[in-house]
Design a protein around this motif. Sequence first.
Motif, short mmCIF file in Angstrom:
data_model
loop_
_atom_site.label_atom_id
_atom_site.label_comp_id
_atom_site.label_asym_id
_atom_site.label_seq_id
_atom_site.Cartn_x
_atom_site.Cartn_y
_atom_site.Cartn_z
N GLN A 151 -42.44 27.39 12.49
CA GLN A 151 -41.94 26.77 13.74
C GLN A 151 -42.46 27.48 14.99
OE1 GLN A 151 -40.91 24.11 12.80
NE2 GLN A 151 -39.58 24.28 11.02
N ILE A 209 -43.81 24.01 16.11
CA ILE A 209 -43.32 23.22 17.24
C ILE A 209 -43.82 23.85 18.54
CG2 ILE A 209 -41.26 22.46 18.50
CD1 ILE A 209 -39.72 22.54 15.86
N PRO A 262 -42.61 26.57 6.65
CA PRO A 262 -42.57 26.28 8.08
C PRO A 262 -42.18 27.51 8.91
CG PRO A 262 -41.49 24.53 6.85
CD PRO A 262 -41.76 25.64 5.88
N ARG A 282 -33.37 16.13 20.56
CA ARG A 282 -32.58 15.18 19.79
C ARG A 282 -31.12 15.26 20.20
NH1 ARG A 282 -34.75 12.00 19.64
NH2 ARG A 282 -34.38 10.84 17.74
N PHE A 291 -46.20 19.79 16.02
CA PHE A 291 -45.43 18.83 16.80
C PHE A 291 -45.12 19.35 18.19
CE2 PHE A 291 -43.91 19.02 12.35
CZ PHE A 291 -44.37 17.79 11.91
N LYS A 292 -44.93 18.40 19.13
CA LYS A 292 -44.36 18.73 20.42
C LYS A 292 -42.85 18.71 20.27
CE LYS A 292 -46.32 15.63 23.30
NZ LYS A 292 -46.62 14.95 24.57
N TYR A 293 -42.14 19.63 20.88
CA TYR A 293 -40.69 19.59 20.80
C TYR A 293 -40.16 18.29 21.40
CZ TYR A 293 -35.80 20.41 21.87
OH TYR A 293 -34.44 20.26 21.98
N SER A 294 -39.24 17.67 20.67
CA SER A 294 -38.62 16.43 21.11
C SER A 294 -37.11 16.63 21.05
CB SER A 294 -39.10 15.31 20.17
OG SER A 294 -38.29 14.17 20.27
N ASP A 323 -45.24 24.32 9.39
CA ASP A 323 -44.89 23.41 10.48
C ASP A 323 -44.76 24.24 11.75
OD1 ASP A 323 -44.55 21.47 8.52
OD2 ASP A 323 -42.36 21.40 8.68
N TYR A 355 -32.84 22.84 17.04
CA TYR A 355 -33.57 21.67 17.52
C TYR A 355 -33.42 20.46 16.61
CZ TYR A 355 -36.49 23.73 13.94
OH TYR A 355 -36.90 24.27 12.75
N CYS A 356 -32.81 20.63 15.42
CA CYS A 356 -33.01 19.68 14.32
C CYS A 356 -31.82 18.75 14.08
CB CYS A 356 -33.35 20.44 13.05
SG CYS A 356 -33.75 19.35 11.68
N ILE A 409 -36.39 12.38 13.26
CA ILE A 409 -36.65 13.79 13.55
C ILE A 409 -37.21 14.00 14.94
CG2 ILE A 409 -38.98 14.01 12.53
CD1 ILE A 409 -37.18 16.55 11.14
N ARG A 410 -38.03 13.04 15.42
CA ARG A 410 -38.51 13.09 16.80
C ARG A 410 -38.32 11.72 17.42
NH1 ARG A 410 -41.41 16.55 13.85
NH2 ARG A 410 -42.33 14.80 12.79
N1 5AD Z 1 -38.91 18.27 17.72
C1 5AD Z 1 -40.14 18.50 17.18
N2 5AD Z 1 -40.32 18.81 15.89
C2 5AD Z 1 -39.23 18.89 15.09
N3 5AD Z 1 -39.10 19.18 13.78
C3 5AD Z 1 -37.79 19.13 13.46
N4 5AD Z 1 -37.06 18.80 14.55
C4 5AD Z 1 -37.94 18.65 15.58
C5 5AD Z 1 -37.80 18.33 16.96
N5 5AD Z 1 -36.59 18.11 17.51
C6 5AD Z 1 -40.23 19.53 12.92
C7 5AD Z 1 -40.08 20.91 12.32
C8 5AD Z 1 -39.74 20.62 10.89
C9 5AD Z 1 -40.51 19.33 10.65
C10 5AD Z 1 -40.09 18.54 9.47
O1 5AD Z 1 -40.31 18.61 11.85
O2 5AD Z 1 -41.31 21.58 12.42
O3 5AD Z 1 -40.15 21.65 10.01
#
Ligand code: 5AD
Length: 433
Positions: A253, A293, A251, A327, A322-325, A291, A150-151, A37-38
Amino acid sequence: MNVNDSEVVVSILTREGYVHTERIAEADVILVNTCAIRDGAEQRIRGRLNEFKPYKKKKPSLLVGILGCMAERLKERLLEEERTVDLVAGPDAYRDLPKLIRTASEGQKAVNVQLSREETYAEIAPVRLDKNGVTAFVSIMRGCNNMCSYCVVPYTRGAERSRNPETILREIRGLFANGYREVTLLGQNVNSYRWEAEGTALDFPGLLEQVARFDPALRVRFSTSHPKDLSDEVLRVMAAHPNLCRAIHLPAQSGSTRMLELMNRKYSREWYLDRIAAIRRILPDCAVSTDLIAGFCTETEDDHRQTLSLMEEVEYDSAFMFKYSERPGTKAARHFADDVPDDVKTRRLSEIIALQNVLSLRNNEKTVGKTVEVLIEGVSKKSEAELFGRTSQNKVVVFPRQDFKIGEYAEVTVTGCSAATLLGADPKRIVKG
Ligand code: 5AD
Ligand code: SF4
């Protein structure tokens, strides 16, 4: 979800005569169930693979397999990039593991990353690895059709499919008979659960109702709900059954509608707040977690402030942050620049975490002086003289052990708290059913 998948894997291999061990030195096969996921999750796995090298040197026949989302994402490339890896199996290929292990032990390339439209491992009884004997995960659906930009999950876990409800209820019956008192129904998007057979259909509220009716002494949780699909009907079913736990993971986001649109979340800040209002109206004692981001593509200071203000408005009980990562292969990676500098992401994330700590503490302080119902899960890590369990709202409570046993319910008076834990006193036994 990965813990539950590992339990399915152990079940499949046990049927073939394999024996599960947690001692690496004993193992003939090491299987690593992975997350994609990250980027950080994948880097941790790569580090972990290095730890296996000395064992392979000692026992050249030792096989190392990568399972799960990282296997699905990188496929054969994993065999080339990581010399330690002998076998690669995606999330829908676990029934093939006995064959893959045989192939790998003959020195052949062993890869199966085929995704399926049907596989739910429906009739496989997972071998429980959690070991507390009280709480268990029960998978009700797999995959995700949502395509948040983002996922990576829709690419690694494939399309949504629901599990036959008969097999779900059978699994729950077996758990209860073995002393389990709490199940968490799992899916990437549980609210889109739908089973159709012989002209009838069962949706998530219907399934939830059936599971709730199973026994008043069985607590039921579920995760995760997508805000666009959390209906009032689900909330009403929860309100009608006290054993459906008062905790919803929803979540968000981001708190900025502009970000939510770029994320392809299919709801606005206002829609999200309307769902929160529905929870407060129908389930006034329900905890809400989320959750978030930080630093998604093009996120401005104003967008970030809207996330902070959403948090204040909802007063979340807890959050995963979380920090955006970026993918590879996702819509965001293909179309948007990952343009928020890392130090800005880090600072925004730390502001989000700091605020959540304040909110968690504030929420916990509201329970001080009240009595709460606790399902006892184990002995406290800090002291043998104390037990811990959870409230219906999913808050951890530590309290005096006395003659209480794991798996029992107790009513406990909350005397103090931190942001993470409630302190309890004066436990009284509750007998259900
Ligand atoms: N970067 C950061 N956080 C992410 N999530 C999903 N994809 C990413 C990403 N690319 C987080 C979202 C999701 C959780 C399971 O992981 O917040 O709800
Ligand atoms: Fe990923 Fe969105 Fe599906 Fe959750 S709902 S798994 S964030 S695509």
